[in-house]
Motif scaffolding. Structure first.
Motif: not given
Length: 331
Positions: A74-76, A103, A105-106, A165, A41, A163
């Motif tokens: 994305s993390g995120g 993925d 990730g928000l 976060l 990520w 996802w």
């Protein structure tokens, strides 16, 4: 068995270039893939000299092209900085390019001052308040669960794993309500870790994406041949934490042996607090600390974080970590 993944900020070193930061991120992703990590990520940050991942979806396209199996994500993505439609298009494009590997990730916190708000043409405080609705709209743009007046192309029908976060109870509540996997940012904000995970698991509502709660927890990990060497490697990131908290962020600085001994008590206490979710030392020491952290959190997955000034040192740290945790798991 617990899965392991890697988060990268795409750090820009003092004396280095943005191009070198992207090269190092690509090499790290390839190493993570070769070691069997589940996902790689990249985090969205803006207007920071020391972090090059602002155009997150573009960086992920490059990483995806340089790898073949590892999930990319994305993390995120800080959704208040964007519109749901734009992100649906971007990640729909990534899914078309790298099917089954993406993925999304928000996160809710824009992390932006007035200058960035003006540059983004966004009222970020207001956008943060609409975050739950924007997440629902984004999911609908990808899945078609609700009838919307516009279709994202690419986007509609993309098999992107959403996802949530978070570092507070808010993200845990929203992830539980929407039936999303939940990633907790314990690597820089450990305060609400246990309460957030308990709330998420208690209130989780199954969704089309996920039948049961799934938790990932991020932690800082630095492995080296000796404990002292690992502590020295960690000092570059520690300097970045101190610089950020004192309002003077910059590029990633060279490692300093005995760095924490040079700090005043308040800054040492801040690093000790952040370091609650960390593992630092020899491979055996790191594996033991990770095992204890997994026992505490019941995490399904651990996201390994930790920038080093020397990119090769991070590759070696990751290799030592993965070999050690797998060796102990097999014992």
């Amino acid at each position: 068995m617990t899965a392991f993944s890697v988060l990268d900020l795409v750090p820009v070193r003092e004396g280095g270039s943005i191009g070198e930061a992207f090269e190092a991120a690509t090499t790290l992703a390839q190493k993570a893939e070769s070691l069997g990590c589940k996902r790689f990520w990249v985090a969205e940050h803006h207007a920071m000299d020391g972090i090059a991942g602002g155009a997150t979806s573009v960086v992920l396209a490059h990483i995806g092209n340089a790898t073949s199996r590892i999930r990319i994500g994305s993390g995120g993505i800080m959704l208040p900085n964007h519109t749901p439609f734009q992100i649906a298009e971007q990640f729909g494009t990534l899914d078309a390019l790298f099917p089954g590997r993406v993925d999304l990730g928000l996160g809710r916190a824009p992390g932006a001052g007035p200058e960035l708000q003006r540059a983004l043409r966004k009222n970020l405080q207001q956008a943060s308040e609409y975050f739950p609705q924007d997440v629902a709209e984004l999911r609908a743009l990808l899945t078609g669960d609700f009838d919307l007046p516009i279709t994202a192309t690419p986007g509609m029908g993309a098999k992107v794993d959403l996802w949530m976060l978070g570092s507070s109870l808010f993200g845990a509540q929203l992830a539980a309500k929407m039936g999303l996997p939940y990633a907790f940012a314990a690597h820089f904000a450990p305060d609400h870790l246990d309460a957030a995970l308990a709330l998420y698991r208690r209130d989780f509502q199954p969704s089309a994406q996920l039948a049961n709660p799934y938790v990932m927890v991020a932690m800082n990990v630095f492995a080296a041949d000796t404990h002292e060497e690992a502590c020295t490697l960690a000092s570059s990131q520690q300097q970045s934490f101190v610089a950020l908290r004192t309002g003077n962020p910059g590029k990633l600085k060279p490692a300093i042996a005995g760095y924490t001994d040079t700090l005043p008590a308040p800054q040492r206490a801040m690093l000790d607090h952040v370091g609650q979710a960390s593992a630092m030392g020899t491979p055996d020491e790191v594996a033991a600390a990770i095992a204890a952290f997994i026992k505490r959190t019941g995490a399904d997955e651990i996201m390994l974080c930790g920038s080093t000034f020397d990119p090769d040192a991070r590759l070696r740290s990751l290799e030592m970590t993965m070999e050690s945790v797998r060796s102990k798991a097999a014992a």
